[in-house]
Design a protein around this motif. Structure first.
Motif, PDB file in Angstrom:
ATOM      1  N   PRO A  74     -51.391 -67.596  58.947  1.00 20.21           N
ATOM      2  CA  PRO A  74     -52.580 -67.452  58.095  1.00 20.21           C
ATOM      3  C   PRO A  74     -53.896 -67.779  58.794  1.00 20.21           C
ATOM      4  N   GLN A  75     -53.882 -68.234  60.032  1.00 17.60           N
ATOM      5  CA  GLN A  75     -55.109 -68.481  60.799  1.00 17.60           C
ATOM      6  C   GLN A  75     -55.995 -69.566  60.187  1.00 17.60           C
ATOM      7  N   GLN A 110     -55.812 -72.509  61.273  1.00 17.52           N
ATOM      8  CA  GLN A 110     -56.039 -73.357  62.450  1.00 17.52           C
ATOM      9  C   GLN A 110     -55.958 -74.832  62.078  1.00 17.52           C
ATOM     10  N   CYS A 139     -64.301 -78.625  62.821  1.00 21.52           N
ATOM     11  CA  CYS A 139     -63.996 -77.349  62.149  1.00 21.52           C
ATOM     12  C   CYS A 139     -63.540 -76.307  63.162  1.00 21.52           C
ATOM     13  N   PRO A 140     -62.326 -75.790  62.983  1.00 27.53           N
ATOM     14  CA  PRO A 140     -61.811 -74.850  63.985  1.00 27.53           C
ATOM     15  C   PRO A 140     -62.463 -73.481  63.918  1.00 27.53           C
ATOM     16  N   VAL A 141     -63.109 -73.158  62.815  1.00 27.37           N
ATOM     17  CA  VAL A 141     -63.668 -71.810  62.705  1.00 27.37           C
ATOM     18  C   VAL A 141     -65.184 -71.825  62.566  1.00 27.37           C
ATOM     19  N   ASP A 142     -65.824 -72.919  62.949  1.00 23.46           N
ATOM     20  CA  ASP A 142     -67.284 -73.004  62.906  1.00 23.46           C
ATOM     21  C   ASP A 142     -67.835 -72.653  61.540  1.00 23.46           C
ATOM     22  N   ALA A 143     -67.187 -73.173  60.505  1.00 18.33           N
ATOM     23  CA  ALA A 143     -67.635 -72.816  59.162  1.00 18.33           C
ATOM     24  C   ALA A 143     -68.611 -73.838  58.598  1.00 18.33           C
ATOM     25  N   ILE A 158     -69.853 -73.065  54.852  1.00 15.96           N
ATOM     26  CA  ILE A 158     -69.979 -71.675  54.424  1.00 15.96           C
ATOM     27  C   ILE A 158     -68.659 -71.312  53.729  1.00 15.96           C
ATOM     28  N   ALA A 159     -68.734 -71.157  52.412  1.00 16.32           N
ATOM     29  CA  ALA A 159     -67.505 -71.004  51.632  1.00 16.32           C
ATOM     30  C   ALA A 159     -66.662 -69.830  52.127  1.00 16.32           C
ATOM     31  N   ASP A 160     -67.326 -68.726  52.484  1.00 12.87           N
ATOM     32  CA  ASP A 160     -66.594 -67.532  52.894  1.00 12.87           C
ATOM     33  C   ASP A 160     -65.771 -67.742  54.155  1.00 12.87           C
ATOM     34  N   GLN A 161     -66.221 -68.653  55.014  1.00 13.82           N
ATOM     35  CA  GLN A 161     -65.553 -68.813  56.299  1.00 13.82           C
ATOM     36  C   GLN A 161     -64.524 -69.931  56.277  1.00 13.82           C
ATOM     37  N   THR A 169     -61.315 -71.975  55.837  1.00 16.97           N
ATOM     38  CA  THR A 169     -59.923 -71.582  55.685  1.00 16.97           C
ATOM     39  C   THR A 169     -59.126 -72.616  54.905  1.00 16.97           C
TER      40      THR A 169
END
Lengths: 546, 181, 341
Positions: free
Chosen positions: B42-43, B45, B121-125, B137-140, B142
């Motif tokens: 599911p990514q 991370q 944060c692994p996805v820079d959110a 950023i809610a959209d990003q 995970t």
């Protein structure tokens, strides 16, 4: 084109039940004390609220602005006070709440000044923006923002089809509209034809509406052809009507504009007339109230009218009613909450009685009789799609062209096993969409994660390089020492040029290097901007305090 | 007898030749296994599998070093799909109660702007800078929960994502084929 | 949360479809009773009784609601088609075994209504003819040829008590298809075979009219849109073309196409058996291929096979091919080009 009608495959002839509501003229509704205007009334991004609780509004004042490309504005239906901007019941099959503006009317019904559009001389793009800000969306049911459809774009549109077929049983709002306001509707059509620059205009009306046909034909100017099409559900489906009138099939996954044809509903044409000629935003629409009610008929209903009030205007439900349907009986859905308001998409409210709408019998297994396939206007094999949707084998369901299904309900209507086929197809479609959504989200997360790793790595490297460079410089400086004689000017000049180039390169690199806030959709960018604004506020406040 | 043997041998040769030719000319170029496994994950991370991210876990699975039931965000569905991909029996899932999808939300009044969550944060959110309030950023997001432990003031909470009219799905139609027990 | 709430108003249901199919069978049944005696009533009665009892029992055991499934009528159609395929006046247990094979093995072992890949009645027939060839090839002689004219009571007596009082030769004979095959192989000229008493003006004596009555029932079904024209037409054309070709090649050995169309189970097969929607192909082109194949195989089996009639085996073989045929004959979807894109 239009000389010879084409016949699409499949289709059904359900009982029409049009006479119940088509006999009486469109009635106006008294001003109500309260309106609820949802901000999501169209396909695409919901409108952004422009008001908050306590604000005074006037009729026609925008209360929601178009947000992004596929969006359109919403307006206050009367003058009064905004009492809340919060999730409210909306006409949606889920029964879930959605963001809406609740307005208490002051009873004066004062309007903002409407300025008619000079549509003949206005720049096409400016005209479309005005239409967007007037909140126009397709009133046939899909509620696609009209200003987008009026943009011929790269494809050249040669034919405009105006859909007055109204093939669903029970619904008569377009019928009454065409009978009573044919001239105005056709003026709206003329504006559409002007905006699209089309030569051919065809108005398709099913032949079970002779009065509407006569009224439209009488009012039609030269160049607009009013065509009677055979009454057969779903003859008013956009793709079906296009095929009937022109013999052109809308390519799968595409729009009719791909083949140079644009389709508008007659109700949209009428609202465009009001928008252009009177400068009035989309404030009301004709809604049919029929079925098991005391006085069925059509009502000029303000957008935001609670459905309970609309029902009251029609005399209320008769005793023994067993629920309501929003939209037609073939493609509509069971209403969960009468507090939900009329939106731009609501064309009909049917009160169910047990005779015409008995409870669904328990489904039997599919016997592959093929009745569904013979009734399918899209030439699909619904029983195969059902088989795989039921087994949740969505890949196979898709390979039988699930997404060409228009959910018209013919298959479920004819099925001898009483299988709710359309429910299965909707289920399968929303599962597939969710999976695609998840896939996109996870792909994006993967990319962002990989980029973060890459960024960390790069930063580490840059730091190391900088460190190494600094160390080297120090060493150099130490080695050169005070003994370093001024170098010859030629070398000095070269060095300066080199330095400048390096700096330029560094600057350029900085320019293209994506930061973690690059490449975000506009909505997220706005979110970030808002966050920045909030931060400023917070910082300011803290500063003030400190 | 001899002719029978010869016929059999000839048939064997011809069929063997066809098989050999087919295996060469119809060879399917496959994605590397790791990529395929990574695509099923599911990514988030989140590292709950014990590996630093989805890709390392995918690599471990591909090498046969890791079980396929170590990914809680993927849930039972994820295990099933992984088992299908690898052609193995899905192993028992422990501690895998399906969790509703959640995202992290920062209480902006409590945040002190320490940037620790941004680093985790692994996805820079998460955006923000030192000594400034941070926001997710809610959209990003995970929902990996990796930002929860580093926060020194416990200002981050996981909020369940509620269903709205855009995320609402048509339910599986109820079939009344079975007799009520 | 239902889509298409109006879906309930169409007045058709599985049981009404099945009842209409049974109604369409009645002309053929009456003709059969007229020409071949009252035995058909006994076999219909037995098959129906066994089938309904067995279906009810299985539904109970499978823990599904009995009433809607039993009243869907599908088991009645299976029972009637089986009864019409089996010889009348056979021992009662033959019908019982046939019903078990059709209903239990061919239908419910595969999951019940709508799930069976093979036509249940034809599975029953085929298994019986393989297992009990002697009983399965003795048919009652047509009207006017039997030495002994049976009453309904006699028929019951024969079926349950066995052939005690009346000699079987007095009321049974082989079918014409069987006779043709044996005699032609023995070298008897075609004209001599046709001159035998059991032959009528085109097919088997009496059977011509029964076939015509079944065809009439089939046309009724077509008129009521219970079936489409594809399967009967393709089946009959496939049968007639193949039989005609063989007849042209060797008239002494192979009967003419009209004979084939009007004898045996050709008409019953074309209109009632091959058209079973569950086991037939479901695309228009697929139906033509499927039924054409069944007709072609019927003719081949009749000409070269070891069994007198080929309809059952031909239909079963065609059933096997249905998923394959369907997969490659999907019609073009609206808005797609010819390549399906």
């Amino acid at each position: 084109m239009g000389d010879r009608l084409h016949t699409f495959n499949g289709g059904i002839h359900p009982e029409g039940h049009k006479a119940e509501s088509s006999a009486t003229p469109i009635r106006d509704m008294a001003l109500l004390p309260r309106y609820v205007v949802p901000l999501r009334q169209h396909i695409g991004t919901p409108a952004r609220p422009l008001v908050q609780a306590g604000d005074k509004v006037l009729r026609g004042q925008p209360i929601g602005a178009a947000e992004g490309y596929v969006s359109t504005a919403v307006h206050a239906p009367t003058s009064g006070t905004v009492i809340a901007v919060e999730p409210r019941a909306v006409p949606h099959p889920s029964g879930l709440f959605d963001l809406a503006v609740a307005i208490e009317s002051d009873g004066e019904d004062r309007a903002v000044d409407f300025t008619p559009l000079d549509w003949r001389n206005l720049d096409p793009s400016a005209l479309r923006n005005r239409i967007r800000d007037l909140g126009l969306a397709g009133l046939g049911g899909a509620v696609f923002p009209s200003y987008i459809k009026l943009n011929p774009g790269a494809q050249s549109i040669h034919t405009l089809i105006v859909n007055g077929a109204e093939c669903e049983p029970w619904i008569t709002c377009d019928d009454r509209l065409m009978r009573e306001r044919a001239a105005e509707t056709l003026q709206g059509v003329a504006i559409m034809a002007h905006a699209l620059g089309v030569k051919t205009v065809l108005v398709g009306i099913e032949d079970n509406k002779p009065e509407a046909l006569a009224a439209m034909a009488a009012a039609a100017p030269a160049g607009v052809e009013v065509v009677a099409v055979p009454t057969r559900y779903p003859g008013g489906g956009g793709k079906q009507l296009t095929y009937t009138l022109t013999g052109v099939e809308t390519p799968t996954g595409g729009r009719s504009t791909d083949v140079g044809i644009q389709v508008f509903n007659v109700g949209t044409a009428y609202s465009l007339y009001r928008a252009a000629m009177l400068g009035e935003p989309l404030l009301s629409r004709v809604v049919t109230v029929t079925g098991h009610v005391a006085r069925p008929g059509n009502f000029e209903t303000r957008i935001g009218t609670p459905l309970a009030d609309l029902l009251t205007a029609a005399g209320g439900a008769n005793p023994g009613a067993v629920g309501e349907i929003i939209g037609g009986p073939m493609m509509g859905f069971d209403l969960m909450d009468l507090a939900a308001p009329v939106t731009k998409a609501v064309n009909c409210l049917i009160v169910k009685d047990p005779v015409h709408f008995p409870p669904r019998p328990a489904p039997l297994p599919c016997i592959r009789c093929g009745a569904c396939a013979r009734s399918c206007p899209a030439d699909l094999q619904p029983f195969e799609m059902y088989w795989f949707s039921r087994a949740k084998d969505f890949g196979k369901a898709q390979s039988y062209n699930l997404f060409d299904c228009i959910e018209c309900g013919c298959c479920a209507y004819v099925c001898p096993s009483h299988i709710p086929l359309v429910d299965f197809f909707r289920f399968a479609k929303s599962e597939i969409w969710e999976r695609e959504q998840e896939k996109r989200a996870s792909d994006q997360a993967r990319q962002r994660h990989e980029f973060k790793e890459f960024r960390l790595e790069r930063e580490k490297q840059e730091k190391a390089e900088k460190f190494a460079k600094a160390a080297e410089k120090q060493k150099e400086a130490a080695a050169a020492g005070p003994a370093a004689a001024p170098a010859d000017p030629e070398a000095e000049k070269k060095k300066a040029i080199l330095q400048a180039a390096l700096e330029r390169a560094a600057k350029a690199k900085e320019g293209v290097t994506p930061k973690n806030t690059d490449h975000l959709p506009p909505r997220v960018e706005r979110e970030i901007a808002e966050i920045d604004a909030r931060r400023e506020q917070v910082v300011g406040k803290e500063g003030g305090e400190g | 007898m001899l002719s029978a043997i010869l016929v059999m041998a000839a048939i064997g040769l011809v069929l063997g030749g066809i098989l050999g030719w087919a295996s060469v000319s119809y060879r399917v170029e496959e994605d590397p296994l790791v990529e395929k496994i990574d695509a099923v994950l599911p990514q988030t991370q989140c590292g709950q599998c014990g590996y630093p991210g989805c890709k390392p876990y995918a690599e471990a699975i591909a090498k046969g070093e890791a079980e396929i039931n170590k990914c809680p965000p993927g849930g039972l569905e994820g295990i099933k799909r992984m088992a299908e991909l690898l052609g193995v029996e899905p192993p028992a899932a422990e501690g895998m109660e399906p969790k509703p999808k959640s995202i992290a939300v920062i209480d902006e009044n409590t945040c002190i702007g320490c940037t620790l969550c941004i680093q985790s944060c692994p996805v820079d959110a998460i955006i923000g800078a030192a000594k400034q309030m941070h926001t997710i950023i809610a959209d990003q997001c995970t929902g990996c929960e990796l930002c929860l432990p580093p926060c020194p003031v416990d200002c981050i909470a996981m909020v369940v994502v509620k269903e709205d009219v855009t995320t609402w799905k048509w339910r599986y139609p109820v079939h009344m084929m079975k007799r009520a027990a | 949360m239902n889509g298409s709430p109006y879906a309930l108003l169409a007045k058709n249901s599985v049981s009404s479809v099945m009842l209409k199919v049974m109604a369409a069978l009645i002309p053929g049944i009456i003709a059969h009773a007229w020409f071949f005696g009252p035995g058909i009533w006994v076999s219909l009665f037995l098959c129906t009784g066994f089938a309904v009892a067995l279906e009810g029992l299985i539904l109970l055991m499978r823990n599904v609601p009995v009433k809607p499934f039993l009243s869907d009528g599908s088991v009645l159609v299976t029972a009637w088609l089986l009864a019409l395929s089996l010889p009348t006046l056979a021992p009662w247990w033959l019908y019982a075994v046939g019903v078990v094979l059709a209903v239990l093995v061919a239908k419910h072992f595969y999951g019940g209504l709508g799930q069976n890949p093979f036509n249940p009645a034809m599975v029953g027939y085929a298994a019986l003819i393989v297992s009990f060839p002697v009983y399965m090839t003795q048919w009652p002689a047509p009207l006017g040829l039997a030495d002994h004219s049976l009453t309904l009571l006699d028929a019951f007596d024969l079926v349950f008590a066995g052939q005690g009082s009346i000699s079987p030769d007095a009321y049974t004979s082989a079918t014409v298809l069987d006779t043709w095959k044996t005699q032609a192989r023995l070298g008897l000229p075609a004209e001599d075979i046709r001159a035998m008493a059991m032959f009528g003006w085109a097919g088997a004596r009496g059977q011509e009219f029964v076939a015509a009555a079944f065809a009439f029932g089939g046309l009724l079904m077509l008129a009521h849109r219970l079936i489409t024209w594809h399967i009967p037409v393709a089946f009959l054309v496939g049968l007639a073309l193949t039989a005609g070709l063989l007849h042209l090649l060797d008239p002494g050995r192979h009967a003419d196409p009209l004979f084939h169309l009007l004898s045996g189970g050709a008409m019953l097969g074309a209109f009632f058996i091959a058209t079973d929607p569950v086991t037939a192909s479901s695309t228009p082109l697929g139906k033509l291929i499927y039924a054409g194949l069944a007709g072609f195989l019927t003719a081949l089996i009749r000409a070269f096979g070891g069994y007198p009639d080929g309809v059952a085996f031909a239909v079963l073989i065609a059933n096997i091919c249905v998923p394959f045929i369907d997969a490659y004959t999907q019609p073009r979807v609206f808005g797609h080009d010819k390549a399906g894109k």
